[in-house]
Design a protein around this motif. Structure first.
Motif, short mmCIF file in Angstrom:
data_model
loop_
_atom_site.label_atom_id
_atom_site.label_comp_id
_atom_site.label_asym_id
_atom_site.label_seq_id
_atom_site.Cartn_x
_atom_site.Cartn_y
_atom_site.Cartn_z
N ASP A 139 0.82 -1.21 0.00
CA ASP A 139 0.00 0.00 0.00
C ASP A 139 0.86 1.26 0.00
OD1 ASP A 139 0.82 -0.68 2.58
OD2 ASP A 139 -1.01 0.00 3.54
N TRP B 35 -2.18 -6.68 -5.56
CA TRP B 35 -2.80 -7.16 -4.31
C TRP B 35 -3.14 -8.63 -4.41
CZ3 TRP B 35 -3.32 -3.55 -0.37
CH2 TRP B 35 -3.97 -3.98 0.79
N ASP C 32 -3.91 -6.87 4.41
CA ASP C 32 -5.09 -7.46 3.78
C ASP C 32 -6.17 -7.83 4.78
OD1 ASP C 32 -3.17 -9.32 4.63
OD2 ASP C 32 -3.86 -10.86 3.24
#
Length: 222
Positions: free
Chosen positions: A57, A74, A135
């Motif tokens: 991120d 991701w 996550d």
């Protein structure tokens, strides 16, 4: 008196690239395919280099990933897992000689970070192992995890050290909470300007824990 030490994992206890560059290649390929001219090849390579030092991120925000690039990365990173043994840095045996509660707090994808810890076989060295999983839908972040440790173990900020390599992650989080921060200058780590102490290995952490209460000025070494 120092009663607890909070350690980072990557580039602190184990080189981030010890897992091998091939492990990240599927994720890097996914980013390349989703790029579609958004970033230059040079910027992409800089972003890939940052992936060894920062969470995805952070890298995506720093380098301006498109939504498609971030989504592809991701999905790929979330599936990665270390399946072979890891050794970590040669001084890991010093951990048990550090006379304090020891915590491991690491950021990244849960599956990947848990697999690294398992491959290193280091969970036994710590009072608690906590993953700042990017996550997880209810992600707390390192600062809140550190704050929870203070509350859960009845610790004052002055009784704790945070040890890691990253000035934008654990060092910044510790500073915001008033916890003394220690940048460990492993090979390839650039000395920052916002840590309280600078050391070159875990033996120096042991020395800090035992000597800091008797010193007015912290020792700084490289």
């Amino acid at each position: 008196m120092i009663k607890a030490v909070i350690f980072d994992l990557d580039n602190c206890l184990s080189a981030a690239d010890e897992v091998g560059e091939a492990l990240f290649e599927p994720a890097f390929n996914a980013i390349r395919k989703a790029n579609r001219g958004t970033l230059s090849n040079e910027t992409l390579e800089e972003a890939f280099s940052d992936c060894w030092r920062h969470s995805l991120d952070f890298v995506a925000a720093r380098h301006g990933f498109s939504e498609a690039m971030l989504a592809a990365a991701w999905q790929a990173f979330a599936a990665l897992e270390v399946t072979t043994p890891m050794s970590g840095y040669s001084d890991l045996g010093t951990l048990d000689e550090i006379d304090a509660l020891r915590f491991l707090v690491t950021s990244g994808f849960r599956r990947l970070q848990e697999s690294k810890i398992r491959a290193l076989g280091i969970r036994r060295h710590f009072t608690e192992v906590l993953i700042d999983a990017i996550d997880d839908s209810n992600r707390k972040g390192k600062q809140q995890i550190f704050a929870d440790i203070l509350v859960n173990y009845n610790l004052m900020p002055a009784q704790v050290l945070v040890v890691g390599d990253n000035p934008d992650s654990e060092i910044a989080a510790g500073n915001r909470l008033g916890i003394a921060t220690v940048q460990i200058l492993r090979p390839g780590v650039t000395r920052c300007s916002n840590a309280s102490y600078y050391i070159d290995g875990l033996a120096a952490v042991k020395e800090l824990v035992s000597s800091l209460p008797n010193q007015n000025q912290p020792p700084q070494s490289e």
